[in-house]
Design an enzyme around this catalytic site. Structure first.
Site, mmCIF file in Angstrom:
data_model
loop_
_atom_site.group_PDB
_atom_site.id
_atom_site.type_symbol
_atom_site.label_atom_id
_atom_site.label_comp_id
_atom_site.label_asym_id
_atom_site.label_seq_id
_atom_site.Cartn_x
_atom_site.Cartn_y
_atom_site.Cartn_z
ATOM 1 N N ASP A 272 100.381 4.052 44.063
ATOM 2 C CA ASP A 272 101.747 4.698 43.283
ATOM 3 C C ASP A 272 102.634 4.999 44.315
ATOM 4 O OD1 ASP A 272 99.773 6.504 44.040
ATOM 5 O OD2 ASP A 272 100.816 8.237 42.671
ATOM 6 N N GLU B 101 97.874 9.336 43.031
ATOM 7 C CA GLU B 101 97.865 9.830 44.207
ATOM 8 C C GLU B 101 98.997 11.097 44.435
ATOM 9 O OE1 GLU B 101 98.101 11.140 48.388
ATOM 10 O OE2 GLU B 101 99.665 10.278 47.061
#
Length: 483
Positions: A79, A146
C-alpha cells in the site's frame, strides 16, 4: 506497454515499479495489487499464499538447490499514502500514478509517487522473476495496510516460515542500515457536539490553513514543519472579539503531518474587520516563525452570506479550541543513547466531525514503551479534563536493536566492500514491520532494513533518486549472494 523508464538500470526493477504504479493501491484498497502480484508469482511457478487480508507469501528455492540451507525473508508493503496537491482531481481508487523522470529523479505528477514502498515491492518482484541472481532460499512477504498502523502484518500467520534473516525494504536513506524502529499508538479524543442557534444577522467567515509542506510523521517530525491543526488552534485562540464556531476539520491521514485545516465562524458584521485583522496578525507571526522550514503557509479568509444554521455552544467552542491548543505535537524527547535520534514524538494528525462528535486523532511514536505509555496517559488525562471520550488502537511494539547481530555485521562489511565506506547503523523514528515479523516467527532471527534515497515521503513532492535505486539493488543482490 511503453515504459517511461525503459533502459534505466536495473530495468527489471523499474519495469515492475511502473506496472504496480498503474494499479490503485491506497491503504484499504489492496485487493487488485495483491491479486496482480499473486498472478505474477504463480506465472513463474512459485508457491504463493494469499490470506483473507490480501497479504502474500511467495517462496523461491535457493539457486544452489539446498533446501536445508539458510532462508532469507524479503519484505515490503504494497500500500501507499495517497496525497495530492490542492485542487487535484486525481482519483486514487481508479487513476494510475503518472510517473515523471527528471534527470536523476523519479516523481509523480502532483501526487505521492508511492516509492514508499513500491520500490521495495519492485525489488522483490525483480528477484522472483530472475534466472541469473544467486540467492538462498527466499520467503517473500508482501503486506497490506502498513500505512494505517502496520495492520496487515499484524494479522499474518508466519508461524510456518523458516527465515533466519529478514530484509525489510522500506528504508529511505542509502547511507544507512536500519537496525531498529519506534513503536506507535493511535489515540483519539472524541468531543460530543453541543449546539445553539446561530445569530441570524451574523455572517459566516471561512478560514483555510493551507500551503504547508506536511511530510512523514516519523521521518520528518524533527524538521519542525508547520502543523495545520496546531496553527488553526492558535488562530482561533488569538481572536479576542466574540464569535461562534460552526465547523472544524483538518489533516488527511494519521501518519502525515497535516497540511490543511478548515474552520467556519459565525461573526457579527461589526466585528468582522477586527477579527480579520487579528487573524492576519497571528498568521504573520507564524509565517515568520516557520518560514525557514515551511515557507508556503497561507491562511485564506472568505466571507459567506448569512445562513440559517446552528453553531457550537460557547462551552463546546472553548473545549474545541482548548484541545487544538493543548494536544501534544512534535518531538517530545531525543535519545540519550543515539545523539540526534528522536526517541518520542506525537503527530496531531486529524480533526474530524462525525454525526455527533468531533474526533481529535494523534499518532504517538517512541522507541521506549514507557514513554509511549506516558504520552498516551497525558492524552487520556487531557480528554478527561475537557470532558471528552478517549480511545486508542493500532498499537504495535518497537523493533528493538539486537546489539549482537551477525547479520548486521555482515551487511556493514558488504556495504563497505562495495562502496568503500561504512554505512550508518541507526535506529529510526518510524514504524517498520521488522519487529512484528520477528515476533511472529517461531524461532530467533535477525533483521535489517535498507532502501534508496527517497525524499518528501507522504507528500505530493515525493521523489526517489534513480541512481540510489541502482545502488541499493546492487547492495541487496550482494547480500543475498553472500548468505
Amino acid at each position: 506497454m511503453k515504459y517511461i523508464t525503459e533502459g534505466i538500470y536495473p530495468e527489471r526493477v523499474f519495469k515492475n515499479f511502473e506496472n504496480i504504479s498503474s494499479i490503485p493501491r491506497g491503504s484499504g484498497n489492496e485487493k487488485e495489487i495483491s491479486d496482480y502480484i499473486m498472478s505474477f508469482a504463480k506465472s513463474l511457478g512459485l508457491e504463493t499464499i494469499q490470506d483473507e487480508y490480501y497479504n502474500l507469501i511467495v517462496k523461491k528455492a535457493a539457486t544452489n538447490g539446498n533446501i536445508d540451507g539458510p532462508t532469507v525473508m524479503l519484505q515490503a508493503h504494497v500500500d501507499m499514502v495517497t496525497e495530492a496537491v490542492d485542487g487535484s482531481h486525481h482519483d486514487f481508487t481508479r487513476d494510475p500514478i503518472e510517473i515523471i523522470i527528471e534527470e536523476n529523479k523519479m516523481r509523480a505528477n502532483n501526487t505521492t509517487l508511492g516509492a514508499d514502498d513500491g520500490i521495495g515491492v519492485a525489488y522483490i518482484m525483480a528477484i522472483l522473476e530472475s534466472n541469473d541472481i544467486i540467492h538462498p532460499n527466499l520467503e517473500c512477504v508482501f503486506t497490506t495496510n502498513e500505512e494505517i498502523g502496520l495492520v496487515g502484518v499484524g494479522k499474518m500467520d508466519l508461524s510456518g516460515l523458516k527465515a533466519n534473516y529478514v530484509i525489510n525494504l522500506d528504508s529511505e536513506e542509502e547511507d544507512f542500515i536500519l537496525v531498529g524502529s519506534a513503536g506507535s499508538i493511535d489515540t483519539t479524543i472524541s468531543l460530543k457536539k453541543e449546539y445553539k442557534p446561530a445569530v441570524p444577522t451574523n455572517i459566516a467567515l471561512e478560514i483555510n490553513v493551507k500551503g504547508l509542506f506536511g511530510g512523514h510523521s516519523g521521518m520528518d517530525i524533527d524538521k519542525q514543519r508547520g502543523n495545520s491543526n496546531v496553527i488553526m488552534g492558535r488562530i482561533l485562540n488569538s481572536i479576542t472579539h466574540e464569535f461562534d464556531l460552526f465547523n472544524i476539520s483538518g489533516g488527511s491521514k494519521r501518519n502525515v503531518i497535516p497540511r490543511n485545516s478548515e474552520a467556519v465562524l459565525s461573526v457579527n458584521p461589526e466585528h468582522l474587520e477586527n477579527i480579520v485583522r487579528e487573524i492576519q496578525k497571528t498568521t504573520a507571526k507564524i509565517q515568520k516563525e516557520i518560514y525557514a522550514v515551511d515557507p508556503g503557509l497561507k491562511v485564506e479568509l472568505r466571507r459567506s452570506a448569512p445562513a440559517d444554521f446552528k453553531v457550537y455552544t460557547d462551552d463546546c467552542k472553548k473545549r474545541i479550541i482548548g484541545l487544538l491548543t493543548f494536544i501534544p505535537n512534535g518531538v517530545i524527547s531525543f535519545s540519550n543513547k543515539i545523539p540526534g535520534t528522536v526517541e518520542t514524538s506525537s503527530n496531531f494528525a486529524l480533526v474530524r466531525e462525525t454525526y455527533n462528535k468531533i474526533d481529535f486523532t494523534s499518532l504517538t511514536r517512541s522507541s521506549l514503551q514507557s514513554q509511549k505509555e506516558y504520552v498516551t496517559s497525558k492524552l487520556k488525562l487531557l480528554a478527561n479534563t475537557f470532558n471528552a471520550e478517549f480511545n486508542s488502537d493500532s498499537e504495535y511494539p518497537a523493533w528493538e536493536h539486537n546489539t549482537n547481530s551477525q547479520f548486521e555485521e555482515l551487511s556493514v562489511k558488504i556495504y563497505e566492500n562495495i562502496f568503500g565506506k561504512k554505512p550508518g547503523v541507526v535506529v529510526m523514528h518510524c514504524g517498520l514491520e521488522s519487529g512484528i515479523l520477528l515476533s511472529k516467527l517461531n524461532h530467533k532471527a535477525e533483521a535489517i532494513s535498507i532502501g534508496p534515497n527517497t525524499f518528501n515521503v507522504h507528500t505530493p513532492e515525493e521523489y526517489v533518486e534513480i541512481s540510489s535505486i541502482a545502488k541499493m539493488w546492487d547492495f541487496l543482490i550482494e547480500i543475498l549472494k553472500n548468505i
